[in-house]
Design an enzyme around this catalytic site. Structure first.
Site, mmCIF file in Angstrom:
data_model
loop_
_atom_site.group_PDB
_atom_site.id
_atom_site.type_symbol
_atom_site.label_atom_id
_atom_site.label_comp_id
_atom_site.label_asym_id
_atom_site.label_seq_id
_atom_site.Cartn_x
_atom_site.Cartn_y
_atom_site.Cartn_z
ATOM 1 C CB ALA A 63 0.157 4.510 -1.863
ATOM 2 N N GLY A 102 1.405 1.762 2.653
ATOM 3 C CA GLY A 102 2.220 1.000 1.716
ATOM 4 C C GLY A 102 3.645 0.813 2.218
ATOM 5 C CD GLU A 105 -0.178 -2.396 2.291
ATOM 6 O OE1 GLU A 105 -0.075 -1.280 1.729
ATOM 7 O OE2 GLU A 105 -1.130 -3.160 2.115
ATOM 8 C CD GLU A 125 -2.883 1.707 4.304
ATOM 9 O OE1 GLU A 125 -2.937 1.726 5.554
ATOM 10 O OE2 GLU A 125 -1.965 1.142 3.675
HETATM 11 N N1 3HC Z 1 1.625 10.802 -0.568
HETATM 12 C C1 3HC Z 1 1.858 12.017 -1.094
HETATM 13 N N2 3HC Z 1 2.241 13.085 -0.378
HETATM 14 C C2 3HC Z 1 2.400 12.905 0.943
HETATM 15 C C3 3HC Z 1 2.171 11.669 1.578
HETATM 16 C C4 3HC Z 1 1.770 10.577 0.762
HETATM 17 N N3 3HC Z 1 1.561 9.366 1.264
HETATM 18 N N4 3HC Z 1 2.400 11.812 2.888
HETATM 19 C C5 3HC Z 1 2.762 13.080 3.071
HETATM 20 N N5 3HC Z 1 2.759 13.749 1.921
HETATM 21 C C6 3HC Z 1 3.138 15.148 1.691
HETATM 22 C C7 3HC Z 1 2.175 16.107 2.374
HETATM 23 O O1 3HC Z 1 1.083 16.405 1.532
HETATM 24 C C8 3HC Z 1 3.074 17.304 2.617
HETATM 25 O O2 3HC Z 1 3.167 18.005 1.408
HETATM 26 P P1 3HC Z 1 3.316 19.613 1.399
HETATM 27 O O3 3HC Z 1 4.588 19.884 2.147
HETATM 28 O O4 3HC Z 1 3.337 19.933 -0.028
HETATM 29 O O5 3HC Z 1 2.101 20.137 2.128
HETATM 30 C C9 3HC Z 1 4.429 16.684 2.888
HETATM 31 O O6 3HC Z 1 4.375 15.362 2.352
HETATM 32 C C10 3HC Z 1 4.775 16.590 4.352
HETATM 33 O O7 3HC Z 1 3.697 15.986 5.037
HETATM 34 P P2 3HC Z 1 3.241 16.478 6.485
HETATM 35 O O8 3HC Z 1 3.098 17.953 6.507
HETATM 36 O O9 3HC Z 1 2.074 15.648 6.861
HETATM 37 O O10 3HC Z 1 4.540 16.100 7.351
HETATM 38 P P3 3HC Z 1 4.643 15.547 8.820
HETATM 39 O O11 3HC Z 1 6.078 15.425 9.113
HETATM 40 O O12 3HC Z 1 3.770 16.330 9.729
HETATM 41 O O13 3HC Z 1 4.032 14.067 8.776
HETATM 42 C C11 3HC Z 1 3.697 11.868 7.916
HETATM 43 C C12 3HC Z 1 4.649 13.072 8.040
HETATM 44 C C13 3HC Z 1 3.445 11.264 9.300
HETATM 45 C C14 3HC Z 1 4.327 10.862 7.024
HETATM 46 C C15 3HC Z 1 2.332 12.362 7.346
HETATM 47 O O14 3HC Z 1 2.586 13.101 6.176
HETATM 48 C C16 3HC Z 1 1.361 11.287 6.984
HETATM 49 O O15 3HC Z 1 0.686 10.766 7.860
HETATM 50 N N6 3HC Z 1 1.265 10.961 5.676
HETATM 51 C C17 3HC Z 1 0.264 10.056 5.172
HETATM 52 C C18 3HC Z 1 0.565 8.643 5.442
HETATM 53 C C19 3HC Z 1 -0.488 7.760 4.828
HETATM 54 O O16 3HC Z 1 -1.666 7.988 4.924
HETATM 55 N N7 3HC Z 1 -0.034 6.680 4.191
HETATM 56 C C20 3HC Z 1 -0.914 5.741 3.570
HETATM 57 C C21 3HC Z 1 -1.106 6.114 2.145
HETATM 58 S S1 3HC Z 1 -2.311 5.100 1.367
HETATM 59 C C22 3HC Z 1 -1.513 3.667 1.007
HETATM 60 O O17 3HC Z 1 -0.384 3.500 1.365
HETATM 61 C C23 3HC Z 1 -2.284 2.674 0.207
HETATM 62 C C24 3HC Z 1 -1.616 1.361 0.144
HETATM 63 O O18 3HC Z 1 -2.097 0.531 1.155
HETATM 64 C C25 3HC Z 1 -1.850 0.667 -1.165
#
Ligand code: 3HC
Length: 684
Positions: A63, A102, A105, A125
């Protein structure tokens, strides 16, 4: 903004493409586009199967976290996933990069999943204080099995595509052109009916031993301490095994909403962005290019030097490690091998990877061998004269443009840099012990450190999987500087009537992995000791003088048995009592709140001073240091975020209440006082 969702037809197979850089987060436009195109594909007689794929570096990484806390835009992600699953034509997910949260998912909503071996799937998450809220807790166990789903959801750690394929979460692993394979797969399954819908399966839920949940909790007890999200994830996976899918998703939604508005989720989401912000260097343009680092030199094969070297070796970067004599060199490299072997025994590295890493190590007794290195890190003991001598020598042999770094924890980088004719190439790289494990790296910026040297340090930190934070030159930089007032107050509290156990308990209950005295015993009570047993000015000095140097000596603030299990020490209590008597300090009852105010509020005050002096770029950087360097509970965001949730005015009030006891030297941070007066926050 252009539409992130587009389509492309390959005969009867329609590819629905997402192109939403940088990580294809499932923001509103992506969600809307996915539903629109699934419906269009279903309605189009020429389409017989669908592939969902992403452009750029990754499949949907979850998400869009930046939408959290804002008014929701429809459709919700659960609706999108349900719509994909309900599609009457087969839908295949083509997974590369990371299918996270997500994203995983969405993949579970697809009828089939094809992935590259390099892909990873996960439910991170929990790291945001949440749980998979788009059916993941209910579809996950149905498709991947309870054991893997439980592990993914509760730990937040992604699994490799191979592990996912072994568990049935990926239907086919493919090498080479992912899209070509996904289209071929879609052609194979286009006539399959009924379609395999994750929510309608329950074959993997049969014969689940309910004790799996308690066992998991027991084995991973640390994860559950004080943190609400791991328990919520476990509970929802348990519900998947006990209730019909329809009831499970309602429970999932309710719990998701409850977590989302909670303080812990807010703190963790703040921290997600704090961590990413930390890598940005203020005042340095994005155009500055890093220097090339092909070989690293490390001076000193002690605990720190060895650990530092392992980071580079593991990342495939050759290291020349230099020691003064053969014995020390052999001991150091022997420990490195032992550490690698132990990692391999735990299954986290293959024996081949161990050999590969050790094969990149060049042990040497010849300082001149450092001439071939692009980055040289000095990791000898803390003595300014020794360090200056080393940097002076390095200046004579290091090649032009090589970066010269000191791993000092406290000393003045400017003074060290001045021992060379190239202060622009000098900086501090403060690793935390054990250096091969701890994620934090303080990058200490000297007055003359060149921009491209800083940029290189941040880039290399990422390569060796550290989280780097820029710190200015001051005694102890960010982390240790804040530790000092905490340790001093903790020791004073002992003389006033608290026990080491009480002070430590308050810190552990707060969520720290250990309290100040447990930490002193682990790190070594003798660190920084003047080494003169006749000079006793503190409880610490008294302990050091009688060889109570902590766990390594079997005695410190606590007594330790042969398994390093601690117990309170009467001897230490006697020393504390004598000390208090000598100083004329009257013992009194110490409340837990006083311990918080004296130790943690003082840390916040020091953090505010660090900020006002410009020694940290931003308050959130201080939080990153404390979470990754000292185990501050991430669900409390870090000391500055926590201070904001307590309120600067309350912190000032508490400190004023304690002011008399804090001693002469205590001085308020003007920034903290200003924040308190104006009702402002440090981090928001
Ligand atoms: N939403 C918004 N922005 C995101 C994002 C997300 N899910 N994931 C990454 N970004 C952004 C970061 O803030 C960063 O922005 P910036 O360049 O402005 O600082 C940019 O994308 C790049 O991210 P990273 O520097 O972390 O890049 P990496 O290549 O090192 O890592 C990644 C990539 C492994 C995808 C890592 O970003 C990550 O782990 N992201 C989060 C994943 C996550 O937690 N997903 C679950 C979200 S909650 C959800 O899905 C709820 C659902 O169940 C309903």
């Amino acid at each position: 903004m252009s539409d992130p969702i587009s389509t492309e037809d390959h005969g009867p197979v329609r590819i629905i493409w997402s192109d939403n850089p940088p990580v294809n987060a499932l923001g509103a436009a992506v969600r809307q586009g996915l539903v629109r195109e699934i419906e269009a594909a279903e309605a189009d007689d020429a389409v017989e199967a669908v592939v969902i794929a992403c452009k750029g570096r990754t499949f949907f990484a979850g998400a869009d976290i930046s939408e959290f806390g804002k008014p929701p835009v429809m459709p919700w992600l659960p609706t999108v996933v349900d719509r994909i699953e309900a599609c009457e034509k087969p839908v295949v997910a083509a997974i590369h990069g990371t299918a996270l949260g997500g994203g995983c998912e969405v993949a579970l909503g697809c009828h089939y999943r094809v992935a590259l071996p390099s892909a990873k799937l996960g439910f991170p998450e929990v790291n945001l204080g949440l749980l998979p809220g788009a059916g993941g807790t209910q579809r996950g166990p149905r498709v991947a099995g309870v054991e893997l789903a439980l592990q993914m959801a509760v730990t937040g750690k992604p699994v490799s595509a191979q592990v996912a394929a072994d568990a049935g979460l990926v239907n086919r692993l493919v090498e080479g052109d992912l899209i070509e394979h996904a289209v071929a797969y879609a052609n194979e399954v286009k006539d399959t009916r009924p379609l395999p819908r994750s929510s309608q399966r329950d074959d993997r839920l049969q014969d689940v031993d309910p004790s799996i949940f308690e066992e998991f909790k027991k084995k991973n007890a640390k994860l559950f301490r004080g943190d609400v999200a791991p328990a919520a994830n476990l509970e929802l996976v348990r519900i998947a095994t006990e209730k019909p899918y329809e009831e499970g998703v309602i429970a999932e939604r309710n719990k998701f909403m409850e977590l989302m508005v909670g303080d812990q989720a807010k703190a963790r989401q703040y921290f997600f962005f704090a961590e990413r912000k930390a890598s940005k260097i203020e005042g340095v343009s994005d155009d500055v290019q890093p220097r090339e680092i092909k070989r690293v030199g490390v001076i000193g094969a002690g605990t720190m030097g060895g650990g530092i070297s392992m980071n580079f070796l593991t990342a495939g970067i050759p290291v020349t490690i230099v020691e003064m004599n053969q014995e020390a060199l052999d001991r150091g490299t022997g420990i490195m091998r032992k550490n690698y072997d132990s990692t391999a025994r735990k299954g986290r590295m293959t024996p081949e990877q161990v050999e590969q890493a050790m094969g990149l190590l060049k042990p040497s007794l010849n300082f001149d061998d450092l001439a071939e290195c692009d980055l040289i890190i000095e990791a000898v003991y803390e003595n300014m004269d020794v360090k200056k001598d080393i940097f002076g020598r390095l200046d004579g042999i290091a090649r032009k443009g090589a970066i010269l770094a000191s791993n000092t924890s406290y000393l003045d980088i400017n003074e060290i840099a001045a021992a060379t004719s190239r202060p622009q190439d000098v900086l501090g790289l403060h690793f935390f012990s054990p250096a091969n494990i701890m994620k934090l790296l303080e990058v200490v910026r000297g007055d003359k450190t060149a921009d491209d040297v800083l940029v290189t340090a941040m880039a290399i930190a990422k390569k060796i999987r550290k989280v780097a934070v820029i710190a200015g030159v001051c005694y102890g930089f960010i982390g240790n500087r804040m530790l000092i007032p905490r340790q001093l107050e903790a020791e004073k509290l002992l003389m006033e009537g608290a026990t080491p156990q009480q002070v430590d308990k308050v810190h552990v209950e707060f969520g720290m992995p250990m309290g100040p005295f447990q930490m002193a015993d682990l790190a070594g009570v003798d660190i920084g000791w003047h080494r003169d047993p006749s000079r006793i000015e503190s409880i610490r000095d008294a302990l050091c003088a009688i060889d109570r140097w902590g766990q390594k000596k079997g005695a410190g603030f606590y007594d330790y048995d042969e398994n390093r299990r601690p117990s309170p020490s009467e001897k230490v209590q006697g020393i504390i009592d004598d000390f208090a008597k000598q100083k004329g300090i009257e013992k009194r009852e110490i409340s837990d709140q006083e311990i918080i105010e004296r130790t943690l509020y003082t840390m916040v005050n020091e953090g505010a001073k660090i900020l006002e002096e410009g020694k940290a770029q931003r308050a959130s950087d201080i939080d990153v240091v404390w979470v990754y360097g000292y185990g501050w509970p991430v669900y409390r965001g870090g000391p500055m975020y926590w201070a904001d949730s307590v309120g600067a005015d309350k912190i000032v009030e508490g400190l004023k209440r304690q002011q008399e006891r804090l001693g002469d030297k205590f001085s308020f941070s003007q920034l903290l006082l200003d924040k308190a007066e104006k009702g402002e926050k440090f981090t928001r």
